[in-house]
Scaffold this active site. Structure first.
Site, PDB file in Angstrom:
ATOM      1  N   HIS A   1      23.917  19.668  49.076  1.00 27.88           N
ATOM      2  CA  HIS A   1      24.273  20.851  48.860  1.00 27.88           C
ATOM      3  C   HIS A   1      24.446  20.069  46.976  1.00 27.88           C
ATOM      4  CE1 HIS A   1      28.448  19.437  48.660  1.00 27.88           C
ATOM      5  NE2 HIS A   1      28.190  19.472  50.068  1.00 27.88           N
TER       6      HIS A   1
ATOM      7  N   GLU B   1      27.488  25.169  48.615  1.00 30.66           N
ATOM      8  CA  GLU B   1      28.654  24.588  49.871  1.00 30.66           C
ATOM      9  C   GLU B   1      29.804  24.517  50.653  1.00 30.66           C
ATOM     10  OE1 GLU B   1      28.758  21.569  53.270  1.00 30.66           O
ATOM     11  OE2 GLU B   1      30.340  21.109  51.607  1.00 30.66           O
TER      12      GLU B   1
ATOM     13  N   HIS C   1      36.256  14.442  48.014  1.00 30.54           N
ATOM     14  CA  HIS C   1      37.313  15.468  48.027  1.00 30.54           C
ATOM     15  C   HIS C   1      38.591  15.160  47.631  1.00 30.54           C
ATOM     16  CE1 HIS C   1      35.516  19.221  50.209  1.00 30.54           C
ATOM     17  NE2 HIS C   1      34.941  18.058  50.201  1.00 30.54           N
TER      18      HIS C   1
HETATM   19 ZN   LIG Z   1      32.604  18.320  50.898  1.00 33.17          ZN
END
Ligand SMILES: [Zn+2]
Length: 357
Positions: free
Chosen positions: A67, A215, A324
């Site tokens: 992604h 995604e 993240h």
């Molecule tokens: Zn991720």
């Protein structure tokens, strides 16, 4: 691709900016990278497809997925004082957001520098000093003092995408990258390099790369890509969160420099054990280090692909420390091992092998 070029590609992919649905910079770089690897096309969702030049339509179809989006933010509202409210795009822990430097894209496509504003300690109450700010207490500041300034001078509007402002560095001594968005730009690099390296190889399967959008907001691009490719088999490339700084030794399943991680289980997929075994055996035979993971949460595009028509699907991930968050580490050797393994697997695939899965 030689080492220098691979390092540059990974740095470039880390630096381009693209939250879900705003992946244009990523897709432009990807398309340029794979332009000689097959027939390249793009849909309106910003999904990119690359068909191997020797596909004949008669052999099993292998989908290779990665992604293109990264986690970030979007401007939700502009306050009268020029501070901007925002929403998270993808999964963030609030503790990693305040006081970060960000880039906000304005209506002319320019990236404006800003910071996630926080209250200086001088103005915090005793209670505020002991707790995390609530997400709704955070805002983005580009230095403006009024909403008019934001709109007229900075050119920023509601709906503007925001990403962490981080420039990727590579340390030649340690073989480590420090940058943003390796989830999933390292998967994007693997996808591009696999297609490039296999472009002139004779294979026993048809391969189609799908660089999927969105995604991080729920595998939305993958849902469309799989319906177009209709795969018989799939390999997903990911940048998976590394656990070697948070888990005891016996629970480390995605440590830096320990090789690509092949996922057995997460909350969305139980990997086809026959395909998984086939991949693990190829790793052993070729002395490629791998890690296996049984997660208690998580999910990725593989689940969507697997559920569409049952195509056996494996996930090959490069461990990403601090996924993240704005700043992440990855190891070049994990990338090299992931790429080597993927190519060995694809070269060993044929209709008879698939039959056994
Ligand atoms: Zn991720």
């Amino acid at each position: 691709m030689d080492k220098e070029k691979s390092i540059q590609l990974i740095k470039d992919l880390s630096n381009v900016r693209g939250i879900s649905s705003f992946e244009d910079e990523v897709t432009a770089l990807f398309k340029d990278t794979v332009k000689d690897a097959g027939i390249v096309s793009e849909d309106h969702m910003r999904n990119i497809f690359v068909k191997h030049p020797a596909n004949d339509g008669k052999r099993p179809v292998v989908e290779l997925d990665a992604h293109s989006d990264e986690v970030g933010f979007m401007i939700r509202a502009i306050k009268p004082n020029g501070q901007m409210m925002f929403v998270n795009v993808g999964g963030w822990a609030t503790v990693t957001i305040p006081a970060q430097k960000v880039k906000v894209r304005n209506r002319d496509g320019e990236w404006i520098s800003g910071i996630v504003s926080s209250t200086p300690p001088h103005f915090m109450t005793a209670e505020e000093k002991t707790r995390l700010p609530k997400p709704e207490e955070l805002s983005i500041d580009v230095g403006a003092s009024s909403a008019d300034e934001i709109i007229d001078i900075y050119g920023i509007e509601v709906g503007a995408p925001v990403v962490p402002d981080v420039t990727c560095e590579y340390n030649d001594k340690t073989g480590l990258f420090l940058g943003k968005a390796f989830d999933n730009r390292i998967g994007t690099a693997l996808l591009a390099s696999t297609m490039n390296d296999l472009a002139s190889e004779k294979l026993d399967v048809d391969i189609i790369a799908g660089l999927s959008s969105q995604e991080e907001v729920g595998d939305r691009g993958a849902e469309v890509v799989v319906r177009k490719i209709k795969p018989d088999l799939a390999i997903v490339f990911e940048g998976a969160p590394a656990d070697d700084t948070v888990m005891p030794n016996y629970l480390i399943q995605s440590g830096l420099r320990k090789g690509p991680m092949l996922r057995d289980f997460d909350s969305t997929i139980v990997t086809n054990p026959h395909f998984q075994r086939f991949a693990l055996d190829i790793a052993t035979k070729n002395n490629i280090p791998v890690q296996r993971s049984v997660r208690t949460g998580g999910g990725q595009d593989g689940a969507i692909i697997n559920r569409y028509n049952g195509a056996p699907t494996i996930v090959i991930s490069v461990p990403v420390r601090y996924a993240h968050t704005p700043y992440c580490f990855i190891a070049f050797e994990d990338y090299q091992n992931a790429l080597a393994l993927a190519k060995k697997i694809i070269k060993a695939l044929n209709a008879d092998v698939l039959e056994k899965f």
